[in-house]
Write a protein that holds these residues in place. Structure first.
Motif, mmCIF file in Angstrom:
data_model
loop_
_atom_site.group_PDB
_atom_site.id
_atom_site.type_symbol
_atom_site.label_atom_id
_atom_site.label_comp_id
_atom_site.label_asym_id
_atom_site.label_seq_id
_atom_site.Cartn_x
_atom_site.Cartn_y
_atom_site.Cartn_z
ATOM 1 N N ASP A 7 0.828 -1.188 0.000
ATOM 2 C CA ASP A 7 0.000 0.000 0.000
ATOM 3 C C ASP A 7 0.870 1.248 0.000
ATOM 4 O O ASP A 7 1.683 1.449 0.900
ATOM 5 N N MET A 8 0.700 2.108 -1.030
ATOM 6 C CA MET A 8 1.472 3.349 -1.123
ATOM 7 C C MET A 8 1.256 4.224 0.105
ATOM 8 O O MET A 8 2.188 4.736 0.695
ATOM 9 N N GLU A 9 -0.019 4.408 0.459
ATOM 10 C CA GLU A 9 -0.330 5.301 1.570
ATOM 11 C C GLU A 9 0.259 4.792 2.875
ATOM 12 O O GLU A 9 0.737 5.568 3.699
ATOM 13 N N GLY A 10 0.241 3.485 3.051
ATOM 14 C CA GLY A 10 0.787 2.897 4.273
ATOM 15 C C GLY A 10 2.304 2.758 4.246
ATOM 16 O O GLY A 10 2.917 2.402 5.244
ATOM 17 N N GLY A 11 2.916 3.017 3.077
ATOM 18 C CA GLY A 11 4.371 2.952 2.962
ATOM 19 C C GLY A 11 4.923 1.566 2.718
ATOM 20 O O GLY A 11 6.130 1.360 2.748
ATOM 21 N N THR A 12 4.048 0.586 2.446
ATOM 22 C CA THR A 12 4.521 -0.784 2.268
ATOM 23 C C THR A 12 4.550 -1.214 0.802
ATOM 24 O O THR A 12 4.700 -2.399 0.506
ATOM 25 N N ALA A 13 4.406 -0.274 -0.130
ATOM 26 C CA ALA A 13 4.381 -0.625 -1.555
ATOM 27 C C ALA A 13 5.739 -1.153 -2.006
ATOM 28 O O ALA A 13 6.788 -0.663 -1.589
ATOM 29 N N ARG A 14 5.704 -2.167 -2.857
ATOM 30 C CA ARG A 14 6.904 -2.791 -3.408
ATOM 31 C C ARG A 14 6.661 -3.078 -4.882
ATOM 32 O O ARG A 14 5.593 -3.537 -5.272
ATOM 33 N N ARG A 15 7.673 -2.821 -5.712
ATOM 34 C CA ARG A 15 7.541 -3.096 -7.148
ATOM 35 C C ARG A 15 8.918 -3.341 -7.729
ATOM 36 O O ARG A 15 9.894 -2.687 -7.351
ATOM 37 N N ALA A 16 8.987 -4.285 -8.656
ATOM 38 C CA ALA A 16 10.207 -4.501 -9.445
ATOM 39 C C ALA A 16 9.896 -4.116 -10.879
ATOM 40 O O ALA A 16 8.883 -4.532 -11.435
ATOM 41 N N ALA A 17 10.745 -3.290 -11.477
ATOM 42 C CA ALA A 17 10.551 -2.833 -12.851
ATOM 43 C C ALA A 17 11.818 -3.124 -13.647
ATOM 44 O O ALA A 17 12.921 -2.912 -13.145
ATOM 45 N N PHE A 18 11.652 -3.586 -14.874
ATOM 46 C CA PHE A 18 12.791 -3.942 -15.703
ATOM 47 C C PHE A 18 12.856 -3.037 -16.920
ATOM 48 O O PHE A 18 11.866 -2.876 -17.629
ATOM 49 N N SER A 19 14.006 -2.433 -17.146
ATOM 50 C CA SER A 19 14.211 -1.567 -18.297
ATOM 51 C C SER A 19 14.804 -2.388 -19.431
ATOM 52 O O SER A 19 15.897 -2.954 -19.286
ATOM 53 N N ALA A 20 14.097 -2.442 -20.530
ATOM 54 C CA ALA A 20 14.480 -3.313 -21.646
ATOM 55 C C ALA A 20 15.762 -2.843 -22.329
ATOM 56 O O ALA A 20 16.018 -1.641 -22.450
ATOM 57 N N GLY A 21 16.576 -3.808 -22.755
ATOM 58 C CA GLY A 21 17.725 -3.526 -23.611
ATOM 59 C C GLY A 21 18.892 -2.820 -22.954
ATOM 60 O O GLY A 21 19.723 -2.257 -23.650
ATOM 61 N N VAL A 22 18.963 -2.819 -21.623
ATOM 62 C CA VAL A 22 20.068 -2.146 -20.943
ATOM 63 C C VAL A 22 20.667 -3.054 -19.880
ATOM 64 O O VAL A 22 20.058 -4.028 -19.446
ATOM 65 N N GLU A 23 21.879 -2.683 -19.462
ATOM 66 C CA GLU A 23 22.581 -3.443 -18.423
ATOM 67 C C GLU A 23 22.841 -2.538 -17.225
ATOM 68 O O GLU A 23 22.133 -1.573 -17.009
ATOM 69 N N HIS A 24 23.882 -2.866 -16.458
ATOM 70 C CA HIS A 24 24.136 -2.259 -15.154
ATOM 71 C C HIS A 24 24.364 -0.751 -15.210
ATOM 72 O O HIS A 24 23.971 -0.036 -14.293
ATOM 73 N N ILE A 25 24.983 -0.228 -16.261
ATOM 74 C CA ILE A 25 25.182 1.221 -16.386
ATOM 75 C C ILE A 25 24.099 1.839 -17.270
ATOM 76 O O ILE A 25 23.555 2.899 -16.965
ATOM 77 N N GLY A 26 23.743 1.175 -18.344
ATOM 78 C CA GLY A 26 22.720 1.688 -19.252
ATOM 79 C C GLY A 26 21.380 1.929 -18.570
ATOM 80 O O GLY A 26 20.618 2.803 -18.978
ATOM 81 N N VAL A 27 21.088 1.176 -17.502
ATOM 82 C CA VAL A 27 19.826 1.343 -16.776
ATOM 83 C C VAL A 27 19.697 2.759 -16.208
ATOM 84 O O VAL A 27 18.588 3.271 -16.040
ATOM 85 N N LEU A 28 20.817 3.428 -15.949
ATOM 86 C CA LEU A 28 20.790 4.785 -15.400
ATOM 87 C C LEU A 28 20.342 5.823 -16.422
ATOM 88 O O LEU A 28 19.967 6.934 -16.045
ATOM 89 N N PHE A 29 20.398 5.497 -17.710
ATOM 90 C CA PHE A 29 20.085 6.454 -18.757
ATOM 91 C C PHE A 29 18.869 6.046 -19.592
ATOM 92 O O PHE A 29 18.540 6.690 -20.567
ATOM 93 N N SER A 30 18.209 4.966 -19.194
ATOM 94 C CA SER A 30 17.067 4.448 -19.937
ATOM 95 C C SER A 30 15.816 5.290 -19.688
ATOM 96 O O SER A 30 15.436 5.522 -18.536
ATOM 97 N N PRO A 31 15.141 5.764 -20.753
ATOM 98 C CA PRO A 31 13.871 6.486 -20.561
ATOM 99 C C PRO A 31 12.845 5.663 -19.785
ATOM 100 O O PRO A 31 12.055 6.208 -19.025
ATOM 101 N N GLN A 32 12.892 4.345 -19.955
ATOM 102 C CA GLN A 32 11.972 3.476 -19.219
ATOM 103 C C GLN A 32 12.244 3.569 -17.711
ATOM 104 O O GLN A 32 11.313 3.634 -16.910
ATOM 105 N N SER A 33 13.527 3.611 -17.326
ATOM 106 C CA SER A 33 13.885 3.778 -15.916
ATOM 107 C C SER A 33 13.369 5.105 -15.380
ATOM 108 O O SER A 33 12.825 5.180 -14.270
ATOM 109 N N MET A 34 13.556 6.180 -16.160
ATOM 110 C CA MET A 34 13.112 7.516 -15.734
ATOM 111 C C MET A 34 11.606 7.549 -15.513
ATOM 112 O O MET A 34 11.119 8.077 -14.513
ATOM 113 N N ASN A 35 10.859 6.973 -16.464
ATOM 114 C CA ASN A 35 9.401 6.975 -16.343
ATOM 115 C C ASN A 35 8.922 6.155 -15.157
ATOM 116 O O ASN A 35 7.990 6.548 -14.451
#
Length: 204
Positions: A129-157
């Motif tokens: 729950d976002m409001e309760g502070g217990t929200a958890r999510r894993a998101a994967f940015s396509a086509g990038v690795e350990h450094i590229g993930v920092l510059f991925s538009p998908q990561s930013m969004n």
């Protein structure tokens, strides 16, 4: 360091958030060396958590009370530990996460962003729950690795949506994400293409 966090900081600032990128000791232009021992949890980790707590104190002077932390790789463990020490941190974003201290409820509202090429992992939905502070999510940015993930538009969004949800900020009709990702990919590809023929000159 600030250069590695520049894409996220720019994206957040362009979308109405106050962003404070900084250099840890031993990183970027920070004048002090990296303190302690990286092999001891109480050494470097503690010093970097303390530095993050100091930056949070400064951030409180600029904010309306809503605070979030974002860290990458080793820095993800640092921001998770700092958020666990600072209960007013309402959201934590761990990019390429490494941490042994995150739990099902701590820190508050944890988003994990991983480059799809970083290795096997399972992507889920938003739990808790976002409001309760217990929200958890894993998101994967396509086509990038350990450094590229920092510059991925998908990561930013993903990060922007997480901050909006954590703090009840209405989503903007149009988002502006930092555009330095594709040029960096082209630059890295250029290095690889140049190095390929030169590598044949190396002794075997």
């Amino acid at each position: 360091s600030q250069p590695l966090m520049a894409a996220f900081a720019t994206t957040f600032a362009r979308n109405g958030f106050v962003a404070i990128p900084f250099d840890f000791p031993g990183h970027g232009r920070h004048p002090q060396p990296l303190p302690g021992s990286v092999t001891r949890e109480g050494g470097t980790t503690r010093a970097l958590v303390d530095e993050t707590i100091r930056v949070l104190a400064f951030a409180r002077t600029l904010s309306d009370g809503r605070l979030a932390l974002l860290g990458h790789s080793m820095g993800s463990d640092v921001v998770i530990r700092a958020a666990q020490k600072a209960p007013d941190v309402g959201a934590t974003i761990a990019v390429s996460m490494f941490s042994r201290t995150a739990t099902a409820t701590s820190p508050r509202n944890l988003l994990v962003i991983v480059g799809a090429w970083e290795g096997p992992a399972r992507e889920g939905v938003t739990y808790g729950d976002m409001e309760g502070g217990t929200a958890r999510r894993a998101a994967f940015s396509a086509g990038v690795e350990h450094i590229g993930v920092l510059f991925s538009p998908q990561s930013m969004n993903e990060a922007l949506r997480w901050l909006e949800g954590s703090f009840g900020v209405p989503a903007r009709e149009t988002r502006t994400v930092d555009g330095r990702g594709p040029p960096i990919v082209l630059l890295l590809a250029g290095f690889v293409l140049l190095a390929w023929p030169l590598s044949r000159l190396l002794p075997v």
